[in-house]
Motif scaffolding. Sequence first.
Motif, PDB file in Angstrom:
ATOM      1  N   LEU A   1      12.470 -55.695  54.976  1.00  0.00           N
ATOM      2  CA  LEU A   1      12.844 -57.124  54.926  1.00  0.00           C
ATOM      3  C   LEU A   1      13.147 -57.664  56.328  1.00  0.00           C
ATOM      4  O   LEU A   1      12.873 -58.838  56.618  1.00  0.00           O
ATOM      5  N   LEU A   2      13.713 -56.809  57.192  1.00  0.00           N
ATOM      6  CA  LEU A   2      13.962 -57.244  58.578  1.00  0.00           C
ATOM      7  C   LEU A   2      12.642 -57.506  59.300  1.00  0.00           C
ATOM      8  O   LEU A   2      12.544 -58.415  60.126  1.00  0.00           O
ATOM      9  N   LYS A   3      11.598 -56.731  58.972  1.00  0.00           N
ATOM     10  CA  LYS A   3      10.264 -56.960  59.553  1.00  0.00           C
ATOM     11  C   LYS A   3       9.676 -58.277  59.029  1.00  0.00           C
ATOM     12  O   LYS A   3       8.957 -58.974  59.740  1.00  0.00           O
ATOM     13  N   VAL A   4      10.004 -58.611  57.759  1.00  0.00           N
ATOM     14  CA  VAL A   4       9.567 -59.905  57.182  1.00  0.00           C
ATOM     15  C   VAL A   4      10.275 -61.043  57.923  1.00  0.00           C
ATOM     16  O   VAL A   4       9.652 -62.031  58.313  1.00  0.00           O
ATOM     17  N   LYS A   5      11.567 -60.875  58.149  1.00  0.00           N
ATOM     18  CA  LYS A   5      12.364 -61.896  58.857  1.00  0.00           C
ATOM     19  C   LYS A   5      11.821 -62.132  60.268  1.00  0.00           C
ATOM     20  O   LYS A   5      11.753 -63.263  60.740  1.00  0.00           O
ATOM     21  N   ASP A   6      11.391 -61.041  60.925  1.00  0.00           N
ATOM     22  CA  ASP A   6      10.868 -61.150  62.304  1.00  0.00           C
ATOM     23  C   ASP A   6       9.425 -61.650  62.357  1.00  0.00           C
ATOM     24  O   ASP A   6       8.845 -61.762  63.441  1.00  0.00           O
ATOM     25  N   GLY A   7       8.815 -61.900  61.187  1.00  0.00           N
ATOM     26  CA  GLY A   7       7.447 -62.436  61.154  1.00  0.00           C
ATOM     27  C   GLY A   7       6.370 -61.397  61.393  1.00  0.00           C
ATOM     28  O   GLY A   7       5.225 -61.736  61.689  1.00  0.00           O
ATOM     29  N   LEU A   8       6.723 -60.094  61.259  1.00  0.00           N
ATOM     30  CA  LEU A   8       5.731 -59.038  61.508  1.00  0.00           C
ATOM     31  C   LEU A   8       4.871 -58.767  60.280  1.00  0.00           C
ATOM     32  O   LEU A   8       3.746 -58.306  60.389  1.00  0.00           O
ATOM     33  N   THR A   9       5.440 -59.013  59.094  1.00  0.00           N
ATOM     34  CA  THR A   9       4.697 -58.757  57.861  1.00  0.00           C
ATOM     35  C   THR A   9       5.107 -59.766  56.795  1.00  0.00           C
ATOM     36  O   THR A   9       5.892 -60.671  57.056  1.00  0.00           O
ATOM     37  N   THR A  10       4.572 -59.583  55.585  1.00  0.00           N
ATOM     38  CA  THR A  10       4.861 -60.524  54.497  1.00  0.00           C
ATOM     39  C   THR A  10       5.772 -59.858  53.475  1.00  0.00           C
ATOM     40  O   THR A  10       5.831 -58.633  53.378  1.00  0.00           O
ATOM     41  N   LEU A  11       6.459 -60.680  52.686  1.00  0.00           N
ATOM     42  CA  LEU A  11       7.338 -60.145  51.646  1.00  0.00           C
ATOM     43  C   LEU A  11       6.512 -59.395  50.596  1.00  0.00           C
ATOM     44  O   LEU A  11       6.939 -58.364  50.078  1.00  0.00           O
ATOM     45  N   GLU A  12       5.341 -59.903  50.323  1.00  0.00           N
ATOM     46  CA  GLU A  12       4.424 -59.254  49.368  1.00  0.00           C
ATOM     47  C   GLU A  12       4.116 -57.821  49.811  1.00  0.00           C
ATOM     48  O   GLU A  12       4.172 -56.881  49.020  1.00  0.00           O
ATOM     49  N   GLU A  13       3.822 -57.650  51.091  1.00  0.00           N
ATOM     50  CA  GLU A  13       3.503 -56.325  51.637  1.00  0.00           C
ATOM     51  C   GLU A  13       4.741 -55.426  51.630  1.00  0.00           C
ATOM     52  O   GLU A  13       4.652 -54.230  51.347  1.00  0.00           O
ATOM     53  N   ALA A  14       5.914 -56.009  51.944  1.00  0.00           N
ATOM     54  CA  ALA A  14       7.161 -55.231  51.974  1.00  0.00           C
ATOM     55  C   ALA A  14       7.489 -54.664  50.595  1.00  0.00           C
ATOM     56  O   ALA A  14       7.824 -53.478  50.458  1.00  0.00           O
ATOM     57  N   ILE A  15       7.357 -55.490  49.546  1.00  0.00           N
ATOM     58  CA  ILE A  15       7.670 -55.039  48.178  1.00  0.00           C
ATOM     59  C   ILE A  15       6.625 -54.037  47.693  1.00  0.00           C
ATOM     60  O   ILE A  15       6.938 -53.091  46.968  1.00  0.00           O
ATOM     61  N   ALA A  16       5.354 -54.231  48.107  1.00  0.00           N
ATOM     62  CA  ALA A  16       4.285 -53.306  47.699  1.00  0.00           C
ATOM     63  C   ALA A  16       4.453 -51.937  48.353  1.00  0.00           C
ATOM     64  O   ALA A  16       4.031 -50.921  47.797  1.00  0.00           O
ATOM     65  N   THR A  17       5.078 -51.891  49.531  1.00  0.00           N
ATOM     66  CA  THR A  17       5.243 -50.628  50.255  1.00  0.00           C
ATOM     67  C   THR A  17       6.466 -49.854  49.771  1.00  0.00           C
ATOM     68  O   THR A  17       6.411 -48.655  49.558  1.00  0.00           O
TER      69      THR A  17
END
Length: 569
Positions: free
Chosen positions: A548-564
């Motif tokens: 989620l911190l990577k999502v906050k920093d704009g490195l990835t998407t929430l969709e990708e974070a939950i899928a991982t």
Amino acid sequence: MPLGKVQTQIVAKLEEMGRLSTEQRLAIISVPEDLSGDALDKLLQEQYAVSPFQCLVAKARALGLAPFNVSRYRVGNDTFERIPQEFCQENLVLPVGQVGDFLLVAFANPFELSIPAKIQEITGKRVIRLLGRDKDIREKFSKGNERPAGFDDVVLQIGAEFGVEGDTELKDDDVNEESGPIIQLSNRIIEDAYYAGTSDIHIEPQEKEIIVRYRIDGVCQEKLRLPAKVAPALVARLKIMCNLDISERRLPQDGRIVFKHFTKKSLDIDLRVSTAPLNHGEGVVMRILDKQKSTLPLPALGFSEENLTRYREVIRQPYGMILHCGPTGSGKSMTLYSALGEINSSDIVIRTAEDPIEYTLNGINQMQMHRQIGLTFAAALRAFLRQDPDIILVGEIRDKETAQIAVEAALTGHLLISTLHTNDAPSTVARLSDMGIEPFMISSSLLCVCAQRLMRRVCKTCRVVYEAKDREKEILEKGIGWSGQIYKHNPKGCPKCGGSGYKGRVGIHELMISNEELIEAINKEAESTELKKIAMRGGMKTLHQDSLLKVKDGLTTLEEAIATVPPDM
């Protein structure tokens, strides 16, 4: 007709460089002919034996630019990633590198000042101009990339048409592992996969065809379909390349292809090959190990500032055990190599036991396992303990014997680093207990467990910004106590990301570092959930929180974070 200002300066610079005498300089300046364009270069090279590169250096110095020898630059897979090839060809420019936020671009015409501005507009990067020879830049476009051509010609030679089920009749004698088209096809698959940025090549036999798939950035995608009759010959050819028994089709086999022995191209890659008998014939999976690719420094692996500081402290401890856990292909080996690269020095003895050796590291003694002759991780560990090492890296702890020796090594003054297959950091303790290691031995030897995964990076060029709402906002607030603007991938993508919306990958980490409370809980044989709560109180960010911190920093998407990684319970 006197020389122009720039030509005069070029001749003066050659005199400064010691390539021309004062008399020669004066003679050139007083030449009556028009020496504009290439005429001056021709005169210098033919009559004064000045090399083309010396002319370029003098010209660059006269213009206040750095010279660049384009003839030695190899056009690669990512050369035209930022600037389209058509634009480069039209304006005679060649991107040759990147330093931070600056693009290094070789120009044939340094006087065209509008081109750097256009490049900055296209890429969003500032341009550093280098001077290259017109002829060298043109040659790069005429030669093109070293990328292999498509598969159509090879497929037609085999007797099938690309993308069509094999209705062309093939005789058994037409296709065998030594036939030219099969050799060409196997090479072409490996070359194409490498240039596409593939980590694994899957060759899968089906009832009526054979499918070739590539895993790129963690996602499998189909590349090629061929008639089923090609399958045995293709698999046999790959087996020959890694010296496996082509007559044994009932048992799985493991091998290694040293690809430079089979190609004339400058590809120094190895492939780890695994064959397995499947219901429609033998399947093959090949992991590409790029020997030209060096290990990345620790800060480039995706560690947050806090995790990086804590991890660097741990790897500098004199003894104890550091374990990395995660599934295959989660970046464990790269992190281990990067850690060793950071602490490696002339006063430390490092031994590694690996299966296989993925990257060769300078100054580190590496051992390749051979289970067939009894050289296992346990046998290597025993040998290392008699070789006076400071740091031992064991590729993987797979059984009780290896785990037992690893713990003993960590308790007898060695820093032991290894990997284990578990889902998260706290469950590593339970896994070691299952292997028969006593809890007090685990607690007294364990320094740190780092669980990790790789997530796809959202493409910076085409990502779409939006405000997190409803369920997404709830997940972010519960996980990291924050919500706001985040990014999603563009489903149409762009040329830079190949239309996928994602480009490259970034690591997420869960760092469980030993402390008094954790040692006490391990000794009491506490559940993994209890260990997780204690570790979080000690400052551990879970995989979900780090994603989620990577999502906050704009490195990835929430969709990708939950899928991982699934949300924490």
